[in-house]
Design a protein around this motif. Structure first.
Motif, PDB file in Angstrom:
ATOM      1  N   GLU A   5      20.474 -30.914  14.986  1.00 21.46           N
ATOM      2  CA  GLU A   5      20.746 -30.371  13.645  1.00 21.46           C
ATOM      3  C   GLU A   5      19.729 -29.405  13.069  1.00 21.46           C
ATOM      4  O   GLU A   5      18.498 -29.941  12.810  1.00 21.46           O
ATOM      5  N   ASN A   6      19.875 -27.962  13.287  1.00 16.44           N
ATOM      6  CA  ASN A   6      18.837 -27.251  12.842  1.00 16.44           C
ATOM      7  C   ASN A   6      19.693 -26.112  12.125  1.00 16.44           C
ATOM      8  O   ASN A   6      20.383 -25.715  12.468  1.00 16.44           O
ATOM      9  N   PRO A   7      19.301 -26.022  10.742  1.00 13.34           N
ATOM     10  CA  PRO A   7      19.747 -25.003   9.921  1.00 13.34           C
ATOM     11  C   PRO A   7      19.473 -23.604  10.072  1.00 13.34           C
ATOM     12  O   PRO A   7      20.318 -22.954   9.240  1.00 13.34           O
ATOM     13  N   ASP A   8      18.708 -23.324  11.023  1.00 11.07           N
ATOM     14  CA  ASP A   8      18.346 -21.800  11.054  1.00 11.07           C
ATOM     15  C   ASP A   8      19.614 -20.992  11.523  1.00 11.07           C
ATOM     16  O   ASP A   8      20.223 -21.693  12.611  1.00 11.07           O
ATOM     17  N   PRO A   9      19.754 -19.994  11.402  1.00 12.30           N
ATOM     18  CA  PRO A   9      20.764 -19.054  12.038  1.00 12.30           C
ATOM     19  C   PRO A   9      20.414 -18.509  13.365  1.00 12.30           C
ATOM     20  O   PRO A   9      19.498 -18.454  13.535  1.00 12.30           O
ATOM     21  N   GLY A  10      21.637 -18.466  14.203  1.00 16.58           N
ATOM     22  CA  GLY A  10      21.321 -17.721  15.282  1.00 16.58           C
ATOM     23  C   GLY A  10      20.420 -18.433  16.528  1.00 16.58           C
ATOM     24  O   GLY A  10      20.184 -19.394  16.503  1.00 16.58           O
TER      25      GLY A  10
ATOM     26  N   PRO B  61      25.240 -13.907  16.526  1.00 17.10           N
ATOM     27  CA  PRO B  61      24.389 -12.939  16.512  1.00 17.10           C
ATOM     28  C   PRO B  61      24.221 -11.997  17.785  1.00 17.10           C
ATOM     29  O   PRO B  61      23.947 -11.173  17.916  1.00 17.10           O
TER      30      PRO B  61
ATOM     31  N   GLN C 274      24.694 -23.840  14.686  1.00 16.20           N
ATOM     32  CA  GLN C 274      24.997 -23.280  13.383  1.00 16.20           C
ATOM     33  C   GLN C 274      26.244 -24.262  12.766  1.00 16.20           C
ATOM     34  O   GLN C 274      26.483 -24.330  11.678  1.00 16.20           O
TER      35      GLN C 274
ATOM     36  N   THR D  95      25.900 -26.509   9.660  1.00 17.10           N
ATOM     37  CA  THR D  95      24.362 -26.771   8.965  1.00 17.10           C
ATOM     38  C   THR D  95      24.497 -25.605   7.918  1.00 17.10           C
ATOM     39  O   THR D  95      23.688 -24.686   7.915  1.00 17.10           O
TER      40      THR D  95
ATOM     41  N   TRP E 123      26.868 -23.053   7.597  1.00 15.38           N
ATOM     42  CA  TRP E 123      27.592 -22.001   8.256  1.00 15.38           C
ATOM     43  C   TRP E 123      29.075 -22.231   8.422  1.00 15.38           C
ATOM     44  O   TRP E 123      29.597 -21.321   8.690  1.00 15.38           O
TER      45      TRP E 123
END
Lengths: 103, 256
Positions: A98-103, B38, B142, B145, B147
């Motif tokens: 679980e990691n909220p960073d995009p991409g 991306p 994603q 979270t 998105w």
């Protein structure tokens, strides 16, 4: 040698890196396999099975949740939070799911 | 319908979601196809020859001023989510509108604000005006979270492989972590080759398999040629399977 395997999803990164790791280990090299994927599957391709792969992931997550102490050194980290894969490869999971960073 | 396709990389999310969006639009439904990967993703599978579309501009998000309460970033109050979709999406075949968050060309950090804007716009898009079909990036990073909160139905695309099953189980678990945005979670079996594959996927994920998309050389060839499966091989079994899936989920769509 410090080798990173990258590429688009589904292109074969995990399979490629597992074969490289085991082949190197068979030629007598000391090999550490790091799963840096946010969806860590390398354990399956290395041959430790999905139960052990999930166990490593939950160990990694308990570190973030503060249930486990961070290892003081690289060696301790590998011995405490890693797992033995076939041919003597040592596997460790680096990223958490679980990691909220995009991409 | 607010439908997100998730799953392990390479499971077939883009091919399936692109075909799904086009089929839905052919029925006369208003469809917004979105891509928050991306890396190159949905455009080709929709039948667009482009990879790059203009990103939502940076000033669509504003930073909290000193002394203010609330989250650090929010959507600029001057930006109406519905207008933003109209303005920044491009037209794809069959009348599908297509919106993607910026694709990486140089430094990914340059796109950060635009990607936040994309997320706010989609999350705030009024319900009932669009059928939204989303192609999320592979893996678990994603999916839920922030998105995937806009979705009310999540289709996990799963191949009959151990890694894909494990990813499917993780995604199903994560879908339940967001009680404020309850989601219906189902599985689309992908690249099915043998008897027993669907059963293996149902058992391995513990979820209902709502569709089974067979392994199909025509689909693989469409990917090689950078063409939409529905244009390259409209009658191939994989496209047919996606059409059946659309039919099955169609009672929830908004008709134009």
């Amino acid at each position: 040698m410090k080798l990173a395997v990258v590429g688009k999803g589904g292109s074969g990164k995990t399979t490629t890196s597992s074969v490289i790791a085991r082949t190197l280990a068979r030629s007598g090299k000391a090999v550490v396999a790091l799963d840096c994927d946010s969806n860590p599957n390398l354990g399956i391709s290395l041959g430790v099975g999905d139960a052990e792969t999930e166990r490593l992931v939950s160990m990694r997550e308990s570190l973030d949740e503060g249930d486990e102490e961070h290892a003081p050194t690289w060696e301790t980290l590998l011995s405490r939070y890693g797992s033995d894969a076939p041919d003597g490869v040592r596997l460790a999971v680096v990223s958490r799911i679980e990691n909220p960073d995009p991409g | 319908m607010r439908l997100a396709f998730v799953g392990k990389g390479g499971a077939g999310k883009s091919a399936i979601s692109g075909t799904f969006a086009r089929t839905l639009a052919r029925q006369g439904d208003k469809v917004l196809a979105i891509d928050s990967d991306p890396l190159p993703g949905l455009a080709y599978s929709l039948g667009l020859a482009i990879d790059h579309t203009p990103p939502i501009p940076d000033d669509a998000v504003i930073e909290r001023k000193e002394g203010e309460e609330g989250p650090r970033w929010r959507l600029n109050p001057d930006v109406d989510p519905f207008d933003a979709v109209e303005r920044w999406s491009v037209e794809a075949p069959d009348g599908v509108r297509f919106l993607q968050f910026g694709k990486i060309k140089g430094d990914p950090r340059d796109l950060w604000r635009s990607q936040m804007a994309f997320r706010f716009v989609i999350n705030k898009l009024p319900a009932g005006r669009w059928n939204v079909v989303g192609d999320l990036p592979g893996g678990t990073r994603q999916a839920f979270t922030g998105w995937g909160t806009w979705a009310n139905t999540v289709l996990i695309v799963v191949e009959p492989t151990a890694k894909s099953l494990l990813s499917g189980r993780r995604l199903a678990r994560m879908a339940d972590l967001d009680p404020e945005n309850p989601k219906r979670v189902m599985v689309v079996a992908s690249k099915v080759r043998e008897d027993g594959d669907v059963e293996m996927i149902a058992k391995g994920t513990g979820l209902e398999v709502i569709a089974s998309v067979p392994w199909d050389e025509d689909l693989a060839e469409a990917e090689r040629r950078q063409l939409a499966p529905i244009d390259f091989a409209p009658d191939c079994p994989a496209v047919r399977a996606v059409e059946s899936l659309v039919e099955r989920l169609s009672e929830e769509t908004v008709s134009t």
